[in-house]
Design an enzyme around this catalytic site. Sequence first.
Site: not given
Ligand code: FUB
Ligand code: ZN
Length: 694
Positions: A343, A439
């Site tokens: 990501e 999230c």
């Molecule tokens: O790890 C917590 C949240 O979930 C991250 O900010 C997002 O990218 C997802 O991986």
């Molecule tokens: Zn998110």
Amino acid sequence: MPVGKESKVLPLRAIQIEDPFWSKEIDLVRRAVLPYQWRTLHDQVPGAAPSYCVHNFQAAARLTARQAEAGADFTPPSFTFRGFEVLPPDPDHPDPDSFYGFVFQDSDLYKWVEAVACALSQHPDPDLEEKADRLIDLVCSAQQPDGYLDTYYILGGLDAAFTNLRDHHELYCFGHLAEGAAAYWQATGKDKLLRAACRFADLIDERFRDDGGLQGYPGHEIAEMALFRLYEVTGEDRYRALAQRFLDRRGRRPYYFDTERNEPPAAPEELRYQYHQAHLPVREQTEAVGHAVRAMYLYSGMADSARLTGDDAMWAACRALWRDVTGRKMYVTGGVGSTVSGEAFTFAYDLPNDTAYSETCAAVGLVFFARRMLQAEPRAAYADVMERALYNGVLAGMSADGEKFFYVNPLEVRPDACERDPHKSHVQPERQPWFGCACCPPNLARLVMSVGQYAWTYNEDTLYVHLYLGGQIQVPASHGTVTVRAESELPRAGNYTIRFMQDCPEEFTLAVRIPHWCGEEYSVDSGKARRWEKDGYLYLRKRWKAGDTLEFRFWMSVRLITANPAVWEDAGKLCVTRGPLVYCLEEADNGPGLHLLRLNPYGFLHLEDREIAAGQTCVGVTAFGLRETASPAEPLYGLFRPSEMEPASLRFIPYYLWANRGRGEMRVWVAAMEGKPDPGRDILSLLKEGGFDL
Ligand code: FUB
Ligand code: ZN
């Protein structure tokens, strides 16, 4: 470090938004999104991925109560690793005493509380407040006697608390707790959650002492900026110092995450250091690397630190990182994060449109970073990016009815490719009702609900206008409260008015950003005010009288944007923008095969109102160009000959509204028609001839 120009965020209760665009978004979040998310947190939405968030708090609260009752006889659970996402064997019958979901599931509840806090500051809502109070009671009853508060470890075994900072997100959940608690206190005056957050912060402070404590720092940043907020809200310097410690430890060798559990490292060295932005001490970081959301949250904390401490080296790092993110690694939508793998950021100018990650949370994080840069130094370039990310990368994350969400925000979609190409399977062509890893939706909700805190900041004698929102605000200036009312027609038209509601006993400065998209074409009659421009802000200073009114006209035209030639994905392509909005083509308006369309950069452009979904009208743009006629009977390859083209109208809608009319192709960057304009006729006169709204 620029000194003396810092500005602060207005208290939530000092802002009342009344704005044709944002009031609708805020209302949508208040009426649809917050109740919907409340049901998802309680696993009451059929068909949506289960959250288990409230389930976990209920289970933890029961355990904490049992523990209090049993006293010394209590046998706590002992930790066994069950995975980062724990799902019940039978989804319909989860064990009532077990933790489920992702390890950071608690954070979704805290973000919801934060969004509710902002909603309550705009609009009293006893039912919503009662729901939030009940959840806060639940959270507090799960808290351990020593202040510890994370349901994953309370239920899974506190013997392992703070032993996996790299992956297990306790400090991330704490950060969201602190943010939500501060907002709830500011909005309602109720301090129950704030006291819980401070107790947890105090425990963390003690456990992470420099002398003899854990020398770690968050694997997923946010605690840094949350602690700075806690410091600003409570005045307790130990929270500032703890945030600073977390920042200063990053980049130290040996790498904390390699040593914390004596396990062999899981990923290649470079990747695992950069993923967490722990590859270098923060003051030496100049390039944005690793997980994009983490990076944005870290840089936000760094900008807070620079502003609050005047640390030049920290500020220089913030500026270098800002330049790298926004000058080389940001999508035109304000999205960041080019790859699903980790990501993460990749490298300069690598901005693929159809495999983009561009997580909604990362755009939210860029808004956080931008506002903090602005607080340290009022420069329109920061606000331009903040506006870009907010109106495009963030708002695209939510459907027009507030019940569906994007996590990944591509700039080009072919639904069949998302289904059949594993490299594009992270891209959803339609918004989803919820996510196991949820999230983004509550993050978006809390940002939309607090948008006023991004539109304006202030110091003792200046009000900064960064975004053009309508509403009434009360500015706590040194000589007393300054009340102003603003009216805005954005993003439909570039008219923005500010009126002073009472006499100011002393001189006061209004600093209004001149948006990049008006091309420095704007007007305002500033009367007798002293007037100067600096770093893209127009400063107006005088002793204002009640009724003094400033009417800004920002020239809002359709602007065709090209990418830097180094962005190979966008070579020969154009992006349509108008004001703060980025536009896109959708199959619903243009039929399939969007790659066959060519946009005439010198042709007429036409604007019209369009209704995309119930209650969601926008200004659509029709441009002219060509469509390559494609015949499936043609061989796959053939000798070059000029393509066969037919005239075509290209109908664009704002990007944030895409995917509200079923599945279909979408693209932001459109191939440009080749050829030259009629000499002597510039694009401006062509636009004017086209009846264009100038
Ligand atoms: O790890 C917590 C949240 O979930 C991250 O900010 C997002 O990218 C997802 O991986
Ligand atoms: Zn998110």
